[in-house]
Design an enzyme around this catalytic site. Structure first.
Site, PDB file in Angstrom:
ATOM      1  N   PRO A  96      -2.369  -3.651  10.629  1.00  0.00           N
ATOM      2  CA  PRO A  96      -2.485  -2.301  11.171  1.00  0.00           C
ATOM      3  C   PRO A  96      -3.476  -1.408  10.437  1.00  0.00           C
ATOM      4  O   PRO A  96      -3.539  -1.405   9.207  1.00  0.00           O
ATOM      5  CB  PRO A  96      -1.065  -1.741  11.054  1.00  0.00           C
ATOM      6  CG  PRO A  96      -0.377  -2.613  10.073  1.00  0.00           C
ATOM      7  CD  PRO A  96      -1.007  -3.969  10.204  1.00  0.00           C
ATOM      8  N   ASN A  97      -4.197  -0.661  11.230  1.00  0.00           N
ATOM      9  CA  ASN A  97      -5.149   0.372  10.804  1.00  0.00           C
ATOM     10  C   ASN A  97      -6.456  -0.168  10.240  1.00  0.00           C
ATOM     11  O   ASN A  97      -7.387   0.598   9.992  1.00  0.00           O
ATOM     12  CB  ASN A  97      -4.495   1.341   9.792  1.00  0.00           C
ATOM     13  CG  ASN A  97      -3.335   2.088  10.410  1.00  0.00           C
ATOM     14  OD1 ASN A  97      -3.488   2.704  11.464  1.00  0.00           O
ATOM     15  ND2 ASN A  97      -2.163   2.036   9.794  1.00  0.00           N
ATOM     16  N   GLU A 143      -3.399 -14.251   0.584  1.00  0.00           N
ATOM     17  CA  GLU A 143      -3.230 -12.806   0.778  1.00  0.00           C
ATOM     18  C   GLU A 143      -4.515 -12.093   0.324  1.00  0.00           C
ATOM     19  O   GLU A 143      -5.058 -12.419  -0.734  1.00  0.00           O
ATOM     20  CB  GLU A 143      -2.036 -12.343  -0.069  1.00  0.00           C
ATOM     21  CG  GLU A 143      -1.753 -10.860   0.001  1.00  0.00           C
ATOM     22  CD  GLU A 143      -0.572 -10.464  -0.900  1.00  0.00           C
ATOM     23  OE1 GLU A 143      -0.076 -11.313  -1.680  1.00  0.00           O
ATOM     24  OE2 GLU A 143      -0.169  -9.284  -0.817  1.00  0.00           O
ATOM     25  N   TYR A 169     -11.356   2.363   0.686  1.00  0.00           N
ATOM     26  CA  TYR A 169     -11.605   1.112   1.410  1.00  0.00           C
ATOM     27  C   TYR A 169     -13.087   0.782   1.604  1.00  0.00           C
ATOM     28  O   TYR A 169     -13.406  -0.276   2.154  1.00  0.00           O
ATOM     29  CB  TYR A 169     -10.913   1.167   2.776  1.00  0.00           C
ATOM     30  CG  TYR A 169      -9.411   1.329   2.672  1.00  0.00           C
ATOM     31  CD1 TYR A 169      -8.642   0.355   2.032  1.00  0.00           C
ATOM     32  CD2 TYR A 169      -8.765   2.456   3.175  1.00  0.00           C
ATOM     33  CE1 TYR A 169      -7.264   0.496   1.910  1.00  0.00           C
ATOM     34  CE2 TYR A 169      -7.387   2.604   3.059  1.00  0.00           C
ATOM     35  CZ  TYR A 169      -6.646   1.626   2.431  1.00  0.00           C
ATOM     36  OH  TYR A 169      -5.292   1.767   2.314  1.00  0.00           O
ATOM     37  N   ASP A 227       8.557 -15.035   6.733  1.00  0.00           N
ATOM     38  CA  ASP A 227       9.190 -16.201   7.357  1.00  0.00           C
ATOM     39  C   ASP A 227       8.155 -17.057   8.089  1.00  0.00           C
ATOM     40  O   ASP A 227       8.196 -18.290   8.028  1.00  0.00           O
ATOM     41  CB  ASP A 227      10.272 -15.758   8.345  1.00  0.00           C
ATOM     42  CG  ASP A 227      11.532 -15.250   7.647  1.00  0.00           C
ATOM     43  OD1 ASP A 227      11.687 -15.501   6.441  1.00  0.00           O
ATOM     44  OD2 ASP A 227      12.353 -14.599   8.322  1.00  0.00           O
ATOM     45  N   ARG A 230       3.730   0.267  -2.666  1.00  0.00           N
ATOM     46  CA  ARG A 230       2.790  -0.827  -2.356  1.00  0.00           C
ATOM     47  C   ARG A 230       2.898  -1.988  -3.347  1.00  0.00           C
ATOM     48  O   ARG A 230       2.161  -2.967  -3.259  1.00  0.00           O
ATOM     49  CB  ARG A 230       1.355  -0.312  -2.343  1.00  0.00           C
ATOM     50  CG  ARG A 230       1.066   0.701  -1.260  1.00  0.00           C
ATOM     51  CD  ARG A 230      -0.391   1.091  -1.229  1.00  0.00           C
ATOM     52  NE  ARG A 230      -0.576   2.372  -0.577  1.00  0.00           N
ATOM     53  CZ  ARG A 230      -0.669   2.550   0.739  1.00  0.00           C
ATOM     54  NH1 ARG A 230      -0.639   1.514   1.541  1.00  0.00           N
ATOM     55  NH2 ARG A 230      -0.809   3.755   1.252  1.00  0.00           N
ATOM     56  N   HIS A 272       4.024  -4.948   2.800  1.00  0.00           N
ATOM     57  CA  HIS A 272       5.088  -4.401   1.948  1.00  0.00           C
ATOM     58  C   HIS A 272       6.422  -4.277   2.667  1.00  0.00           C
ATOM     59  O   HIS A 272       7.387  -3.799   2.076  1.00  0.00           O
ATOM     60  CB  HIS A 272       4.651  -3.020   1.434  1.00  0.00           C
ATOM     61  CG  HIS A 272       3.224  -2.980   0.983  1.00  0.00           C
ATOM     62  ND1 HIS A 272       2.761  -3.746  -0.065  1.00  0.00           N
ATOM     63  CD2 HIS A 272       2.133  -2.310   1.461  1.00  0.00           C
ATOM     64  CE1 HIS A 272       1.458  -3.529  -0.218  1.00  0.00           C
ATOM     65  NE2 HIS A 272       1.049  -2.663   0.705  1.00  0.00           N
ATOM     66  N   HIS A 318      -6.541  -8.209  -0.037  1.00  0.00           N
ATOM     67  CA  HIS A 318      -6.525  -6.744   0.032  1.00  0.00           C
ATOM     68  C   HIS A 318      -7.855  -6.181  -0.461  1.00  0.00           C
ATOM     69  O   HIS A 318      -8.410  -6.664  -1.456  1.00  0.00           O
ATOM     70  CB  HIS A 318      -5.405  -6.151  -0.822  1.00  0.00           C
ATOM     71  CG  HIS A 318      -4.044  -6.559  -0.369  1.00  0.00           C
ATOM     72  ND1 HIS A 318      -3.489  -6.078   0.786  1.00  0.00           N
ATOM     73  CD2 HIS A 318      -3.158  -7.432  -0.896  1.00  0.00           C
ATOM     74  CE1 HIS A 318      -2.297  -6.627   0.957  1.00  0.00           C
ATOM     75  NE2 HIS A 318      -2.073  -7.463  -0.053  1.00  0.00           N
ATOM     76  N   LEU A 319      -8.295  -5.149   0.227  1.00  0.00           N
ATOM     77  CA  LEU A 319      -9.496  -4.442  -0.208  1.00  0.00           C
ATOM     78  C   LEU A 319      -9.231  -3.703  -1.522  1.00  0.00           C
ATOM     79  O   LEU A 319     -10.014  -3.773  -2.474  1.00  0.00           O
ATOM     80  CB  LEU A 319      -9.908  -3.435   0.870  1.00  0.00           C
ATOM     81  CG  LEU A 319     -10.331  -4.046   2.207  1.00  0.00           C
ATOM     82  CD1 LEU A 319      -9.986  -3.115   3.348  1.00  0.00           C
ATOM     83  CD2 LEU A 319     -11.810  -4.367   2.179  1.00  0.00           C
ATOM     84  N   SER A 320      -8.146  -2.953  -1.541  1.00  0.00           N
ATOM     85  CA  SER A 320      -7.756  -2.221  -2.735  1.00  0.00           C
ATOM     86  C   SER A 320      -6.832  -3.096  -3.570  1.00  0.00           C
ATOM     87  O   SER A 320      -6.533  -4.235  -3.186  1.00  0.00           O
ATOM     88  CB  SER A 320      -7.034  -0.927  -2.334  1.00  0.00           C
ATOM     89  OG  SER A 320      -5.814  -1.225  -1.664  1.00  0.00           O
ATOM     90  N   ALA A 330      -0.201  -2.534   5.825  1.00  0.00           N
ATOM     91  CA  ALA A 330       1.085  -2.032   5.326  1.00  0.00           C
ATOM     92  C   ALA A 330       2.240  -2.989   5.608  1.00  0.00           C
ATOM     93  O   ALA A 330       3.266  -2.924   4.921  1.00  0.00           O
ATOM     94  CB  ALA A 330       1.369  -0.657   5.936  1.00  0.00           C
ATOM     95  N   ASN A 363      -4.813 -10.203   5.569  1.00  0.00           N
ATOM     96  CA  ASN A 363      -4.642  -8.835   5.084  1.00  0.00           C
ATOM     97  C   ASN A 363      -3.698  -8.171   6.079  1.00  0.00           C
ATOM     98  O   ASN A 363      -4.119  -7.699   7.140  1.00  0.00           O
ATOM     99  CB  ASN A 363      -5.970  -8.078   5.010  1.00  0.00           C
ATOM    100  CG  ASN A 363      -5.773  -6.688   4.403  1.00  0.00           C
ATOM    101  OD1 ASN A 363      -4.637  -6.235   4.217  1.00  0.00           O
ATOM    102  ND2 ASN A 363      -6.869  -6.005   4.099  1.00  0.00           N
ATOM    103  N   ARG A 397     -12.822   6.075   7.792  1.00  0.00           N
ATOM    104  CA  ARG A 397     -11.941   6.990   7.052  1.00  0.00           C
ATOM    105  C   ARG A 397     -11.705   6.424   5.661  1.00  0.00           C
ATOM    106  O   ARG A 397     -11.832   5.233   5.437  1.00  0.00           O
ATOM    107  CB  ARG A 397     -10.560   7.105   7.716  1.00  0.00           C
ATOM    108  CG  ARG A 397     -10.553   7.458   9.171  1.00  0.00           C
ATOM    109  CD  ARG A 397     -10.117   8.905   9.376  1.00  0.00           C
ATOM    110  NE  ARG A 397      -9.709   9.179  10.749  1.00  0.00           N
ATOM    111  CZ  ARG A 397     -10.506   9.092  11.806  1.00  0.00           C
ATOM    112  NH1 ARG A 397     -11.745   8.678  11.648  1.00  0.00           N
ATOM    113  NH2 ARG A 397     -10.067   9.396  13.005  1.00  0.00           N
ATOM    114  N   ARG A 448      -1.724   1.335  -6.979  1.00  0.00           N
ATOM    115  CA  ARG A 448      -1.523   2.485  -6.094  1.00  0.00           C
ATOM    116  C   ARG A 448      -0.044   2.917  -6.123  1.00  0.00           C
ATOM    117  O   ARG A 448       0.636   2.698  -7.111  1.00  0.00           O
ATOM    118  CB  ARG A 448      -2.031   2.125  -4.694  1.00  0.00           C
ATOM    119  CG  ARG A 448      -3.536   1.781  -4.714  1.00  0.00           C
ATOM    120  CD  ARG A 448      -4.053   1.400  -3.356  1.00  0.00           C
ATOM    121  NE  ARG A 448      -3.921   2.493  -2.411  1.00  0.00           N
ATOM    122  CZ  ARG A 448      -4.117   2.380  -1.098  1.00  0.00           C
ATOM    123  NH1 ARG A 448      -4.473   1.194  -0.593  1.00  0.00           N
ATOM    124  NH2 ARG A 448      -3.988   3.407  -0.302  1.00  0.00           N
TER     125      ARG A 448
END
Ligand code: CA2
Length: 145
Positions: free
Chosen positions: A12-13, A101, A25, A90, A114, A83, A103-105, A80, A77, A20, A110
């Site tokens: 998501p997002n 896994e 990011y 599963d 998270r 978390h 992640h950009l950040s 959210a 990725n 943004r 953070r």
């Protein structure tokens, strides 16, 4: 399908990347990252299948699909959902395809909410905190699996 297909699944997002919060990011869009992965994938002899959804169930379905088509690995990725989603954990455990896994950040640097990663409980590896390069480093690792 070619010998090695690597699924790159985004949650998501992440469709908003580059529009943004560039301080967190970066400025690259998801399409920019897809283009870089495709170019490097070609050099490595792997096919990249990159997707994004804002819906948890789509990500679960795509993880199942990775198994069905015999994907070599998945870069995930989950945004959210990383978390919160036991459903993704599963699915990762069920498919028998290695999941890395991404992640950009660096979520651990953070907010405390998270710091927990359900995805990480099933993933074979995590690449984080490198901005878009996290995906490229994860691709190298996935191709070498
Ligand atoms: O650092 C990452 O890659 C994250 O997976 C990004 C997620 C966040 O919830 C994770 O904790 C870490 C958020 C993705 C939201 O992406 C946006 C992109 C541009 C503008 C707003 C959100």
């Amino acid at each position: 399908m070619t010998a090695k297909t690597i699924y790159v699944l985004n949650g998501p997002n992440l469709n908003l990347l580059g529009t943004r919060e560039p301080d967190i990011y970066g400025h690259d869009t998801l399409d920019d990252i897809a283009a870089r992965l495709a170019a490097r994938g070609e050099e490595l002899g792997v096919t990249i299948d990159m997707r994004q959804s804002n819906h948890e169930g789509h990500l679960v379905d795509w993880l199942h699909e990775a198994r069905t088509v015999g994907a070599h690995a998945v870069l995930l990725n989950a945004g959210a959902y990383t978390h919160t989603s036991i459903a993704l954990l599963d699915a990762i455990k069920a498919i028998g395809v290695p999941v890395i896994e991404v992640h950009l950040s660096d979520p651990e640097k953070r907010e405390p909410f998270r710091h927990l990663s359900y995805v990480g409980m099933g993933a074979v590896q995590c690449v984080k905190g490198l901005g878009p390069d996290s995906y490229l480093v994860a691709l190298e690792a996935a191709a070498a699996l």
